[in-house]
Scaffold this motif. Structure first.
Motif, PDB file in Angstrom:
ATOM      1  N   PHE A  46       0.824  -1.216   0.000  1.00 55.28           N
ATOM      2  CA  PHE A  46       0.000   0.000   0.000  1.00 55.28           C
ATOM      3  C   PHE A  46       0.855   1.261   0.000  1.00 55.28           C
ATOM      4  CE2 PHE A  46      -2.324   3.330   2.368  1.00 55.28           C
ATOM      5  CZ  PHE A  46      -3.351   3.543   1.455  1.00 55.28           C
ATOM      6  N   VAL A  47       1.806   1.334   0.920  1.00 54.65           N
ATOM      7  CA  VAL A  47       2.617   2.548   1.051  1.00 54.65           C
ATOM      8  C   VAL A  47       3.495   2.766  -0.181  1.00 54.65           C
ATOM      9  CG1 VAL A  47       4.447   3.673   2.387  1.00 54.65           C
ATOM     10  CG2 VAL A  47       2.586   2.503   3.574  1.00 54.65           C
ATOM     11  N   SER A  48       4.144   1.700  -0.668  1.00 51.17           N
ATOM     12  CA  SER A  48       5.029   1.863  -1.827  1.00 51.17           C
ATOM     13  C   SER A  48       4.242   2.219  -3.082  1.00 51.17           C
ATOM     14  CB  SER A  48       5.856   0.590  -2.054  1.00 51.17           C
ATOM     15  OG  SER A  48       5.013  -0.516  -2.356  1.00 51.17           O
ATOM     16  N   LEU A  49       3.040   1.650  -3.234  1.00 49.95           N
ATOM     17  CA  LEU A  49       2.207   1.992  -4.393  1.00 49.95           C
ATOM     18  C   LEU A  49       1.722   3.433  -4.326  1.00 49.95           C
ATOM     19  CD1 LEU A  49      -0.142  -0.978  -5.401  1.00 49.95           C
ATOM     20  CD2 LEU A  49       1.271   0.418  -6.896  1.00 49.95           C
ATOM     21  N   VAL A  50       1.321   3.885  -3.137  1.00 49.58           N
ATOM     22  CA  VAL A  50       0.893   5.270  -2.975  1.00 49.58           C
ATOM     23  C   VAL A  50       2.049   6.214  -3.298  1.00 49.58           C
ATOM     24  CG1 VAL A  50       0.203   7.020  -1.288  1.00 49.58           C
ATOM     25  CG2 VAL A  50      -0.954   4.809  -1.327  1.00 49.58           C
ATOM     26  N   CYS A  51       3.248   5.899  -2.775  1.00 51.67           N
ATOM     27  CA  CYS A  51       4.420   6.738  -3.055  1.00 51.67           C
ATOM     28  C   CYS A  51       4.736   6.770  -4.545  1.00 51.67           C
ATOM     29  CB  CYS A  51       5.631   6.227  -2.273  1.00 51.67           C
ATOM     30  SG  CYS A  51       5.532   6.453  -0.487  1.00 51.67           S
TER      31      CYS A  51
END
Length: 448
Positions: free
Chosen positions: A78-83
């Motif tokens: 989730f975090v890496s995709l959002v970034c």
């Protein structure tokens, strides 16, 4: 950790742990029968050494290690995709990444199942066998393809994260990242916050990875203490054929595609994939291995963040080349055992069904066996035939997972090259990522 541990790379220590676990498990398998009858007494208490080690220590520590890896998957994806998504300057780039990634995953899966069926017909692993089919296998109902498309969009993203539904998490993260990119300063402030979280998560990945040799040891010891060689013996031809096709696909198909589309040296990919492949082999889970796969692609292969953040989580969900190979060989094997002659049209249908099923059953528990059940039903073969191969499927599952994550990284490199998001200096540097690994090891030791 002792200072002497720096003499060996993390990959070497994982390999040592795996070999040691296999040896210990094999010894326990030889000393104890299925009921663990060999016992001894200490302080007047009768204690089963087998149960204490295998069902107690090994099983408990192995489950903790797997749970620790899975713990990282949802926040990391989730975090890496959002970034990655929020940093895209071209909205059209996201569509290109998706189209290229999905297209390549479907292509490699179609090649895999075609190769498996062709070699299965050539070798004929099920001819002349008279195996017992008394065992039962009940296939779970797979959703329709249209339902899978609908289910990709979460009605409750928090619930999707709690359940680990990767396709829904990917869709929500992409939409969230796009919205961040469109709101200006507020999105930039939030983006800095997510970048900080991403840094913390990557440090957590490092901590878990440094415990990997011990986790791999207990997983291998537990597995080889409970699997008998007699099971493999009765299915030796099928077992060896699946392994052979997996090896051909990994060491022939992927290098050809990589060289054809990028011109990069495939040997560099294989050398740098060793650590992730050992993780995949030990855990039998592409999702559990995802943190290691993403770290390998970014730091050792030089693939850009936006590509790794999108292509690799998607690949861990829908790319199932190894499972497709099992389906192809198993279909031929079961047809021959039951004496059913399949036509060319039937085999073409197997290729199409297995290829589409690699996406169509994403996120469903027991995906490999569900996919095989779908394929068998498509060509009117008895689903009960799956019970014939369950005994050796655990070992084959370990190998095909390693093939799957190798395919994920191959596709990531191809997509990265086409988007100009691969650092070829890092890719060709044999020490890329290793220096960072050594620094992380020292940092971990100083704080442990």
């Amino acid at each position: 950790m002792s200072q002497s541990s720096h003499k060996y790379s993390l990959t070497t220590r994982i390999f040592i742990g795996m070999v040691a676990g296999i040896i210990i498990g094999a010894i326990l398998q030889a000393l104890f029968d299925d009921s663990g009858d060999l016992r001894f007494s200490i302080f007047s208490f009768e204690i089963s050494t087998y149960n204490i080690l295998v069902e107690g220590i090994f099983s408990t520590l192995g489950q903790i290690f797997i749970a620790s890896l899975k713990m990282l998957v949802v926040p990391l994806v989730f975090v890496s995709l959002v970034c990655g998504t929020s940093s895209l300057t071209e909205p059209s780039k996201l569509g290109r990444l998706g189209a290229k990634s999905v297209g390549l995953y479907i292509l490699t899966t179609a090649i895999a199942v075609t190769l498996a069926i062709s070699l299965g017909l050539l070798v004929s692993p099920g001819e002349g066998l008279n195996l017992s089919t008394d065992a039962e296998f009940t296939a779970k109902q797979a959703p329709s393809f249209s339902q899978v498309i609908v289910d990709m969009f979460p009605s409750n993203p928090i619930n999707s994260m709690a359940k680990g539904n990767m396709l829904q998490i990917i869709v929500f993260a992409v939409l969230f990242g796009i919205a961040m990119a469109m709101v200006g300063e507020a999105g930039k402030r939030l983006g800095a916050f997510f970048e900080d979280i991403n840094t913390v998560i990557l440090r957590l990945v490092t901590i878990i990875m440094n415990l990997a040799p011990y986790g791999v040891f207990v997983l291998m010891a537990k597995l080889f203490a409970t699997i008998g060689l007699d099971t493999i013996g009765s299915l030796a031809k099928y077992f060896v054929l699946v392994l052979a096709v997996l090896a051909i696909h990994a060491f022939l198909t992927y290098p050809i595609l990589l060289k054809l589309f990028t011109g990069l040296n495939p040997w560099s990919l294989f050398k740098k994939m060793r650590e992730a492949a050992l993780f995949a082999f030990s855990t039998s889970s592409s999702s559990a291995t995802l943190p290691v796969t993403m770290e390998t692609a970014r730091n050792k292969l030089g693939v850009g963040k936006s590509v790794t953040s999108f292509s690799l989580p998607l690949g861990a969900t829908i790319n199932m080349d190894g499972t497709a190979i099992m389906q192809g060989v198993a279909t031929v094997f079961i047809a021959q055992v039951y004496g059913v002659d399949l036509s060319i049209n039937d085999y073409v249908m197997v290729v199409l069904t297995a290829t589409l099923a690699s996406i169509g059953t994403a996120g469903v528990p027991g995906v490999g066996l569900i996919m095989l059940a779908m394929v068998l039903q498509q060509v009117n073969l008895p689903v009960e035939g799956i019970a014939l191969i369950i005994g050796v499927d655990r070992l084959l599952d370990m190998t095909r997972t390693a093939v799957n994550i190798t395919g994920d990284c191959t596709v990531a490199c191809i997509v990265g090259k086409s988007e100009g998001e691969i650092d070829e200096a890092v890719y060709n540097d044999p020490d890329a990522g290793i220096r960072e690994e050594e620094v992380d090891l020292k940092h971990f030791d100083q704080n442990s």
